[in-house]
Design an enzyme around this catalytic site. Sequence first.
Site, PDB file in Angstrom:
ATOM      1  CG  HIS A   1      -0.126  -3.905   5.366  1.00  0.00           C
ATOM      2  ND1 HIS A   1      -0.953  -3.517   4.339  1.00  0.00           N
ATOM      3  CD2 HIS A   1       0.371  -5.116   5.012  1.00  0.00           C
ATOM      4  CE1 HIS A   1      -0.966  -4.446   3.398  1.00  0.00           C
ATOM      5  NE2 HIS A   1      -0.165  -5.437   3.790  1.00  0.00           N
TER       6      HIS A   1
ATOM      7  CD  GLU B   1      -0.644   0.621   4.356  1.00  0.00           C
ATOM      8  OE1 GLU B   1       0.036  -0.417   4.432  1.00  0.00           O
ATOM      9  OE2 GLU B   1      -1.885   0.612   4.195  1.00  0.00           O
TER      10      GLU B   1
ATOM     11  CD  GLU C   1      -2.462  -3.166   9.009  1.00  0.00           C
ATOM     12  OE1 GLU C   1      -2.060  -1.992   8.830  1.00  0.00           O
ATOM     13  OE2 GLU C   1      -3.156  -3.783   8.175  1.00  0.00           O
TER      14      GLU C   1
ATOM     15  NE  ARG D   1      -6.214   0.059   0.315  1.00  0.00           N
ATOM     16  CZ  ARG D   1      -6.057  -0.614   1.455  1.00  0.00           C
ATOM     17  NH1 ARG D   1      -5.461  -0.042   2.472  1.00  0.00           N
ATOM     18  NH2 ARG D   1      -6.487  -1.845   1.582  1.00  0.00           N
TER      19      ARG D   1
ATOM     20  CG  HIS E   1      -1.964  -1.083   1.133  1.00  0.00           C
ATOM     21  ND1 HIS E   1      -2.416  -1.793   2.215  1.00  0.00           N
ATOM     22  CD2 HIS E   1      -2.645  -1.566   0.043  1.00  0.00           C
ATOM     23  CE1 HIS E   1      -3.329  -2.674   1.805  1.00  0.00           C
ATOM     24  NE2 HIS E   1      -3.486  -2.554   0.496  1.00  0.00           N
TER      25      HIS E   1
HETATM   26  O1  0X9 Z   1      -6.762  -4.109   4.419  1.00  0.00           O
HETATM   27  C1  0X9 Z   1      -5.605  -4.491   4.292  1.00  0.00           C
HETATM   28  O2  0X9 Z   1      -5.147  -4.898   3.215  1.00  0.00           O
HETATM   29  C2  0X9 Z   1      -4.674  -4.472   5.497  1.00  0.00           C
HETATM   30  N1  0X9 Z   1      -4.915  -3.310   6.303  1.00  0.00           N
HETATM   31  S1  0X9 Z   1      -4.511  -1.819   5.758  1.00  0.00           S
HETATM   32  O3  0X9 Z   1      -5.079  -0.834   6.645  1.00  0.00           O
HETATM   33  N2  0X9 Z   1      -2.945  -1.623   5.834  1.00  0.00           N
HETATM   34  O4  0X9 Z   1      -4.940  -1.680   4.407  1.00  0.00           O
HETATM   35  C3  0X9 Z   1      -4.910  -5.737   6.297  1.00  0.00           C
HETATM   36  C4  0X9 Z   1      -4.491  -6.976   5.595  1.00  0.00           C
HETATM   37  C5  0X9 Z   1      -4.881  -8.212   6.309  1.00  0.00           C
HETATM   38  N3  0X9 Z   1      -4.220  -9.360   5.905  1.00  0.00           N
HETATM   39  C6  0X9 Z   1      -4.828 -10.496   5.430  1.00  0.00           C
HETATM   40  N4  0X9 Z   1      -5.972 -10.451   4.823  1.00  0.00           N
HETATM   41  N5  0X9 Z   1      -4.207 -11.610   5.610  1.00  0.00           N
HETATM   42 ZN    ZN Z   2      -1.843  -1.686   4.132  1.00  0.00          ZN
END
Ligand code: 0X9
Ligand code: ZN
Length: 421
Positions: free
Chosen positions: A304, A180, A381, A233, A177
């Site tokens: 992240h 980040e 995160e 993003r 992303h």
């Molecule tokens: O939403 C996402 O892709 C991630 N959070 S963010 O706020 N950085 O965008 C979380 C990803 C979770 N991971 C998995 N699905 N394994």
């Molecule tokens: Zn992310």
Amino acid sequence: MRLIWVLATLVVLASAGSLKDPPTVRYDNYSVYQLSIKNKIQLSLINKLGELSQKYNIWKDYDDHTKQMHIMVSPSESTRFQLLLKFVGISSQLLIDNVQKLIDDEKISNRDSGTFGWKRYHELAEIEAWLDEILATFPSVTESFSIGQSYEGRNIRGIKISHGSNKPGIFIESNIHAREWITSASATWFINELLTSQTTEVRNLAENYDWYIVPVFNVDGFEYSHRQNRLWRKTRQPHATSSCIGVDGNRNFNSHWMENNGASSDPCSETFAGESPWSEPESKALSEYLTSIKDKFSVYLSFHSYGQWLLSPYGHSEVEYPENYDDLQEIGAAFAGAIKNLVYGTDYVYGSTASVLYVASGSSVDWVFNELDKKVGFTIEFRDKGNFGFVLPPAQILPNCDELMAGMVALIDKTNQLGYI
Ligand code: 0X9
Ligand code: ZN
């Protein structure tokens, strides 16, 4: 006849406009609110706002743990937004009153010094030049590798650090992303520590494992976040039937793709999953690269921000849990405990992605877990919990890195004890 002239003029004007680079996006007086969500109607209303209008941007989706979400609101919408919250009974708390101020402050510290370090954020060219320096300084234990090409034709670069062949491998993917930025700052710091730290704990990490680290995975998006829009993003591939650009790279992997509302089919959404799995050259290239080295690594980590979570699979379902969930929880407890013990006392919450955060399908970690059968995979995160969000002040880079190292030592130690590596 006159109508034709008007139309022709409009077409010429429109195409002339699209030839110019759009001005750098500004966020003067944009605010970020934390909303406490009580029911599904409130949730779908706020989600709609986030998807329908350019004037809103969801910074953190709703999670079942805190029952909160973070949304950025343009100043022109502020009054209407407050009325709407009142009308539907959503309580809110102001997290950031002027996003542009944070972006400007970040830029000021970016002018501080020319050398590479972790007191400011660096752009792609600087990160790559630094990587080349590192490769030249430590030629016997480092190796450069490339995942492939991005949509805009950039190389997606990585570094392998190895003190002898066939040690258990750990793969780190970072900055999928674009906005980040703390993720690539922390990944480069981590590379530097593995190569230069003299502490026993870090030497053990460096010398007992083969490290594959990709500090900036979403190269096009990252570059765009530096040049045009700090809060970008997604990737940068245009869409055939929409003027919206890019895909959420972390929804484009071919594992439970688009299931359970864990991604969006709307090209304008921040969690757009793409036309099909692997529609993005970046995710496709990563999947092919990982497949080619699948016998060489056993742990997969995806960096992240933000929220201070350590998330394990699955992302695609709240009701299904992997067989080794208890082990993953044990590793999570070790990671969070080690971070909590540092002077900063920072809290990390650990658990399965879908149960503690939200359903997210088609993510890289889940794909590696399911398709490459790597049973230790986590999303980290990083800081913070929303006071600065994606625009984490440079002064917090090093504290975040300290936390990463403490967490990482504990995570690998526990993974080792449990017999995975
Ligand atoms: O939403 C996402 O892709 C991630 N959070 S963010 O706020 N950085 O965008 C979380 C990803 C979770 N991971 C998995 N699905 N394994
Ligand atoms: Zn992310």
